[in-house]
Design a protein around this motif. Structure first.
Motif, PDB file in Angstrom:
ATOM      1  N   HIS A  18      -5.891  23.556  69.865  1.00 50.08           N
ATOM      2  CA  HIS A  18      -4.998  24.538  69.018  1.00 50.08           C
ATOM      3  C   HIS A  18      -3.721  23.428  68.887  1.00 50.08           C
ATOM      4  N   GLN A  19      -3.429  23.184  67.813  1.00 52.88           N
ATOM      5  CA  GLN A  19      -2.132  22.230  67.026  1.00 52.88           C
ATOM      6  C   GLN A  19      -1.179  23.219  67.120  1.00 52.88           C
ATOM      7  N   ILE A  20       0.117  23.238  67.885  1.00 54.56           N
ATOM      8  CA  ILE A  20       1.078  24.049  68.056  1.00 54.56           C
ATOM      9  C   ILE A  20       2.431  23.172  67.383  1.00 54.56           C
ATOM     10  N   THR A  21       2.781  23.607  66.225  1.00 58.24           N
ATOM     11  CA  THR A  21       4.027  23.049  65.504  1.00 58.24           C
ATOM     12  C   THR A  21       4.980  23.674  65.863  1.00 58.24           C
ATOM     13  N   GLN A  22       5.934  23.001  66.650  1.00 59.29           N
ATOM     14  CA  GLN A  22       7.323  23.427  66.959  1.00 59.29           C
ATOM     15  C   GLN A  22       8.525  23.388  65.954  1.00 59.29           C
ATOM     16  N   THR A  56       7.611  17.420  68.184  1.00 59.77           N
ATOM     17  CA  THR A  56       7.101  18.657  66.973  1.00 59.77           C
ATOM     18  C   THR A  56       5.855  19.067  67.017  1.00 59.77           C
ATOM     19  N   VAL A  57       4.894  18.419  67.818  1.00 58.28           N
ATOM     20  CA  VAL A  57       3.879  18.958  67.631  1.00 58.28           C
ATOM     21  C   VAL A  57       3.120  19.026  69.354  1.00 58.28           C
ATOM     22  N   ARG A  58       2.553  20.130  69.906  1.00 61.71           N
ATOM     23  CA  ARG A  58       1.805  20.263  71.023  1.00 61.71           C
ATOM     24  C   ARG A  58       0.601  20.504  70.866  1.00 61.71           C
ATOM     25  N   ILE A  59      -0.337  20.131  71.729  1.00 59.72           N
ATOM     26  CA  ILE A  59      -1.787  20.398  71.855  1.00 59.72           C
ATOM     27  C   ILE A  59      -2.343  21.488  72.911  1.00 59.72           C
ATOM     28  N   GLU A  68      -0.188  20.548  76.702  1.00 56.84           N
ATOM     29  CA  GLU A  68       0.586  19.376  76.800  1.00 56.84           C
ATOM     30  C   GLU A  68       0.850  18.623  75.566  1.00 56.84           C
ATOM     31  N   SER A  69       1.666  17.450  75.529  1.00 54.87           N
ATOM     32  CA  SER A  69       2.142  16.709  74.434  1.00 54.87           C
ATOM     33  C   SER A  69       0.946  16.219  73.797  1.00 54.87           C
ATOM     34  N   GLU A  70       0.789  16.039  72.564  1.00 59.64           N
ATOM     35  CA  GLU A  70      -0.376  15.287  71.750  1.00 59.64           C
ATOM     36  C   GLU A  70      -0.713  14.026  72.309  1.00 59.64           C
TER      37      GLU A  70
END
Length: 83
Positions: A18-22, A56-59, A68-70
């Motif tokens: 899942h790519q989570i955009t903050q 700006t992106v977490r995975i 965690e961080s990308e």
């Protein structure tokens, strides 16, 4: 997502994520009620309100749920041979 990922926790997932955009929204809340008092733009922040400096992106791993961080997923993939 132009880099290969590998989950550092389950160590098997290379395909489901899942790519989570903050998107940070600076706000001022009432300390008692928690209600929104004021909303700011990044240009309007006061001297005591820091700018957001997080990723700006977490995975999130689609298999085990690790969030965690990308860079963690990319680094683990680079250091592990594809089997």
């Amino acid at each position: 997502m132009s880099e290969a990922y590998l989950c550092p926790k389950c160590k098997t997932n290379r395909t489901r994520f899942h790519q989570i955009t903050q998107d940070a929204h600076p706000v001022k809340l009432d300390p008692r009620s928690g209600e929104l008092v004021e909303s700011y733009t990044e240009d309007e922040l006061t001297a005591i309100h820091m700018h957001y400096n997080g990723p700006t992106v977490r995975i999130q791993c689609g298999a085990c749920g690790l969030n965690e961080s990308e860079q963690s997923f990319i680094a683990f993939a680079k250091n592990s041979p594809l089997t």
